[in-house]
Write a protein that holds these residues in place. Structure first.
Motif, short mmCIF file in Angstrom:
data_model
loop_
_atom_site.label_atom_id
_atom_site.label_comp_id
_atom_site.label_asym_id
_atom_site.label_seq_id
_atom_site.Cartn_x
_atom_site.Cartn_y
_atom_site.Cartn_z
N PRO A 46 15.82 14.13 3.94
CA PRO A 46 14.73 14.60 4.82
C PRO A 46 14.17 15.96 4.41
O PRO A 46 12.99 16.23 4.63
N ASN A 47 14.99 16.79 3.78
CA ASN A 47 14.49 18.13 3.42
C ASN A 47 13.88 18.20 2.02
O ASN A 47 13.33 19.23 1.64
N ASP A 48 13.99 17.13 1.28
CA ASP A 48 13.41 17.08 -0.07
C ASP A 48 12.86 15.66 -0.25
O ASP A 48 13.41 14.86 -1.01
N PRO A 49 11.77 15.34 0.46
CA PRO A 49 11.30 13.95 0.56
C PRO A 49 11.05 13.27 -0.79
O PRO A 49 10.63 13.93 -1.76
N PHE A 50 11.30 12.00 -0.82
CA PHE A 50 10.99 11.16 -1.99
C PHE A 50 9.49 10.91 -2.00
O PHE A 50 8.85 10.84 -0.95
N THR A 51 8.95 10.71 -3.19
CA THR A 51 7.57 10.23 -3.29
C THR A 51 7.63 8.75 -3.62
O THR A 51 8.29 8.33 -4.57
N TRP A 52 6.96 7.98 -2.81
CA TRP A 52 6.96 6.53 -2.98
C TRP A 52 5.81 6.07 -3.89
O TRP A 52 4.88 6.83 -4.16
N SER A 53 5.88 4.82 -4.24
CA SER A 53 4.87 4.16 -5.07
C SER A 53 3.45 4.34 -4.49
O SER A 53 2.48 4.56 -5.21
N SER A 54 3.36 4.32 -3.18
CA SER A 54 2.07 4.47 -2.48
C SER A 54 1.59 5.92 -2.46
O SER A 54 0.47 6.18 -2.04
N GLY A 55 2.47 6.86 -2.84
CA GLY A 55 2.14 8.28 -2.75
C GLY A 55 2.68 8.90 -1.47
O GLY A 55 2.68 10.12 -1.32
N TRP A 56 3.14 8.06 -0.53
CA TRP A 56 3.70 8.58 0.71
C TRP A 56 4.98 9.36 0.42
O TRP A 56 5.75 9.02 -0.50
N LYS A 57 5.21 10.39 1.24
CA LYS A 57 6.47 11.13 1.18
C LYS A 57 7.41 10.49 2.19
O LYS A 57 6.98 10.11 3.29
N SER A 58 8.67 10.40 1.83
CA SER A 58 9.61 9.70 2.70
C SER A 58 10.98 10.37 2.73
O SER A 58 11.46 10.84 1.69
N PRO A 59 11.63 10.36 3.92
CA PRO A 59 12.98 10.93 4.00
C PRO A 59 14.05 9.96 3.51
O PRO A 59 15.22 10.31 3.44
N ILE A 60 13.64 8.73 3.16
CA ILE A 60 14.61 7.69 2.76
C ILE A 60 14.11 6.97 1.51
O ILE A 60 12.90 6.79 1.32
N TYR A 61 15.06 6.58 0.68
CA TYR A 61 14.73 5.73 -0.48
C TYR A 61 15.81 4.67 -0.57
O TYR A 61 17.00 4.97 -0.43
N CYS A 62 15.39 3.46 -0.77
CA CYS A 62 16.35 2.37 -0.89
C CYS A 62 16.22 1.77 -2.28
O CYS A 62 15.18 1.19 -2.61
N ASP A 63 17.22 1.98 -3.11
CA ASP A 63 17.16 1.51 -4.49
C ASP A 63 17.86 0.16 -4.62
O ASP A 63 19.02 0.06 -5.03
N ASN A 64 17.10 -0.88 -4.28
CA ASN A 64 17.68 -2.23 -4.33
C ASN A 64 17.91 -2.74 -5.74
O ASN A 64 18.55 -3.77 -5.92
N ARG A 65 17.43 -2.00 -6.73
CA ARG A 65 17.70 -2.41 -8.12
C ARG A 65 19.19 -2.36 -8.41
O ARG A 65 19.69 -3.05 -9.29
N LEU A 66 19.91 -1.51 -7.65
CA LEU A 66 21.36 -1.38 -7.86
C LEU A 66 22.10 -2.68 -7.56
O LEU A 66 23.20 -2.91 -8.06
#
Ligand SMILES: O=P(O)(O)OC[C@H]1O[C@H](OP(=O)(O)OP(=O)(O)O)[C@H](O)[C@@H]1O
Ligand SMILES: O=C(O)c1cc(=O)[nH]c(=O)[nH]1
Length: 217
Positions: free
Chosen positions: A29-49
């Motif tokens: 939440p304090n260092d948001p991810f940047t998503w494919s859409s450009g949105w900033k997000s507090p969560i990332y789900c890496d289903n590639r794993l």
């Protein structure tokens, strides 16, 4: 039309536990991810794993197989979104002894200049496999490309969906339903039950989902 649809016999909680156990879900939440859409997000789900865990991978592909057996037995093509949808699409197609193909986010700038790779015929009935549905742009761009090629797209199947309103509108517009094995709410509930997140984080995650485009602004 109901845009987001549940899977059938798939055990949602088992799959959610699996994603959490392999560390696919990260909160920042304090260092948001940047998503494919450009949105900033507090969560990332890496289903590639999931690809590195054969039993979990099997659960995912079995979940997709159940949806097809129940609702789309006439499917003739399993198409993956590039890149993360491709391996699951290939494994599923292999199980069903069906052709597979994949759809690039943009047409290739050299070679044959294709956006859809693989042998696709007009009139084929297809499902599109996606790993994560956020805004739905990637999956529904793939749907449009396939439709332009004359393919009859029956559904999009994904591992996880955040079930955003924006994605719901896109799905409604296209008329092609989106199934997901793990709805976001289930993921958050299971994460709380396991103690992966506390009540404060649950509140943040649920509040963020209501207006995701504004996070970190
Ligand atoms: O619903 P959307 O807003 O389109 O976001 C979801 C897409 O974003 C990610 O792909 P990414 O663009 O990171 O590429 P990758 O599949 O090659 O990892 C993910 O794998 C989905 O395809
Ligand atoms: O929207 C995205 O780019 C995205 C979100 C997410 O949680 N996981 C992912 O792989 N991509």
């Amino acid at each position: 039309m109901k845009p987001f649809r549940d899977s059938y016999v798939q055990d949602v909680d088992t799959l959610a536990v699996g994603l959490l156990q392999i560390g696919a879900v990260e909160l920042r939440p304090n260092d948001p991810f940047t998503w494919s859409s450009g949105w900033k997000s507090p969560i990332y789900c890496d289903n590639r794993l999931v690809l590195g865990y054969p039993m979990l991978r099997d659960l995912v592909v079995s979940g997709f197989e159940n949806i097809i057996a129940t609702d789309f037995p006439a499917v003739e093509l399993v198409a993956g979104t590039a890149t993360a949808g491709i391996p699951h699409a290939a494994i599923l197609a292999d199980r069903l002894s069906l052709p597979t193909a994949y759809v690039r986010s943009q047409a290739k700038a050299h070679g044959r200049g294709k956006q859809i790779e693989g042998h696709v015929r007009a009139g084929m009935k297809a499902v599109v496999i996606e790993d994560t549905l956020s805004t739905g742009q990637s999956a529904y761009q793939a749907v449009s490309s396939l439709q332009e090629a004359g393919v009859d797209v029956l559904a999009v199947l994904s591992i996880l969906s955040y079930d955003f309103d924006a994605a719901g509108e896109r799905i409604q517009e296209s008329g092609v339903p989106a199934y997901r094995l793990v709805p976001y709410r289930s993921l958050v509930r299971v994460a709380r039950e396991r103690g992966d997140v506390n009540d404060q984080e649950v509140e943040l995650l649920m509040r963020w989902r209501e207006a995701p485009e504004n996070f970190g602004m």
